[in-house]
Design a protein around this motif. Structure first.
Motif, PDB file in Angstrom:
ATOM      1  N   ARG A   1       6.547  53.300 -28.640  1.00 12.29           N
ATOM      2  CA  ARG A   1       6.818  52.493 -28.215  1.00 12.29           C
ATOM      3  C   ARG A   1       6.383  51.190 -29.440  1.00 12.29           C
ATOM      4  O   ARG A   1       6.551  50.211 -29.760  1.00 12.29           O
TER       5      ARG A   1
ATOM      6  N   THR B   1      11.324  50.096 -21.276  1.00 14.76           N
ATOM      7  CA  THR B   1      10.634  49.306 -22.642  1.00 14.76           C
ATOM      8  C   THR B   1      12.215  49.209 -23.508  1.00 14.76           C
ATOM      9  O   THR B   1      11.952  47.835 -23.648  1.00 14.76           O
TER      10      THR B   1
ATOM     11  N   ALA C   1      10.102  55.563 -19.125  1.00 19.67           N
ATOM     12  CA  ALA C   1       9.304  54.326 -19.498  1.00 19.67           C
ATOM     13  C   ALA C   1      10.258  54.185 -20.895  1.00 19.67           C
ATOM     14  O   ALA C   1       9.745  52.706 -20.763  1.00 19.67           O
TER      15      ALA C   1
ATOM     16  N   GLU D   1       5.067  46.156 -19.602  1.00 21.68           N
ATOM     17  CA  GLU D   1       4.467  47.199 -19.571  1.00 21.68           C
ATOM     18  C   GLU D   1       2.881  47.527 -19.067  1.00 21.68           C
ATOM     19  O   GLU D   1       2.210  48.890 -19.544  1.00 21.68           O
TER      20      GLU D   1
ATOM     21  N   LEU E   1       5.111  43.991 -23.510  1.00 20.66           N
ATOM     22  CA  LEU E   1       4.427  44.770 -23.504  1.00 20.66           C
ATOM     23  C   LEU E   1       3.441  44.181 -22.608  1.00 20.66           C
ATOM     24  O   LEU E   1       2.744  45.243 -22.022  1.00 20.66           O
TER      25      LEU E   1
END
Length: 169
Positions: A62, A21, A17, A123, A119
């Protein structure tokens, strides 16, 4: 007991993940690996604090990815956008071409606009989570999202009718 207990497990569980990103932010697999590696090298130093007292290491990591991406002094240009995108095909080929056009358009956004789009839409973070990751207000996220989407529509009008899920496949 090691002060880095749990870090390896965190990386193994969340690496894909986080790499996704990073890739969506920089648009190049090798640069994404470099970005993620440099961020993880910093995160490990903060691991004892992140791993205790209900810390949120994924959100911290993140946010560090986004901050590192935005602060890179020299922006490499691994993507070479074309003025003439490939002809549109059908089904699988069409989706592939749509992704190419989208990646070219994303490369033309400012770093903050690209970070907001990644994002919020890839995400699937809320406005509040995105604001937290970027270290700004929710209003700023809304404004950046509005401007980024308008710019994407101008850069790639043929994608305006697509949904994010169609292009992300």
């Amino acid at each position: 007991m090691n002060r880095h207990d749990g870090f390896r497990e965190f990386v193994l569980a969340r690496q894909q993940a986080l790499m996704r990103t990073a890739y969506l932010l920089v648009g190049d697999a090798h640069l994404a690996e470099d970005l993620l590696q440099s961020v993880l090298a910093r995160v490990v130093g903060h691991w004892p604090k992140l791993s205790r007292d209900g810390g949120n290491p994924e959100a911290y990591t993140r946010k560090a990815l986004v901050n590192q991406y935005i602060s890179w002094r020299r922006r490499p240009h691994p993507e070479s956008p074309s003025a003439n995108p490939p002809e549109r095909g059908s089904s699988y080929e069409e989706a592939t071409l749509d992704r190419i056009v989208l990646h070219q358009a994303l490369a033309k956004l400012t770093r903050k606009q690209r970070a907001v789009i990644v994002l919020r839409f890839w995400e699937d973070l809320t406005e509040a989570q995105t604001a937290d990751a970027l270290g700004c207000s929710i209003g700023n996220v809304k404004s950046q999202t509005h401007h980024a989407l308008a710019r994407l529509r101008a850069l790639a009008p043929e994608l305006s009718e697509l949904h994010v899920e169609e292009v992300a496949r």
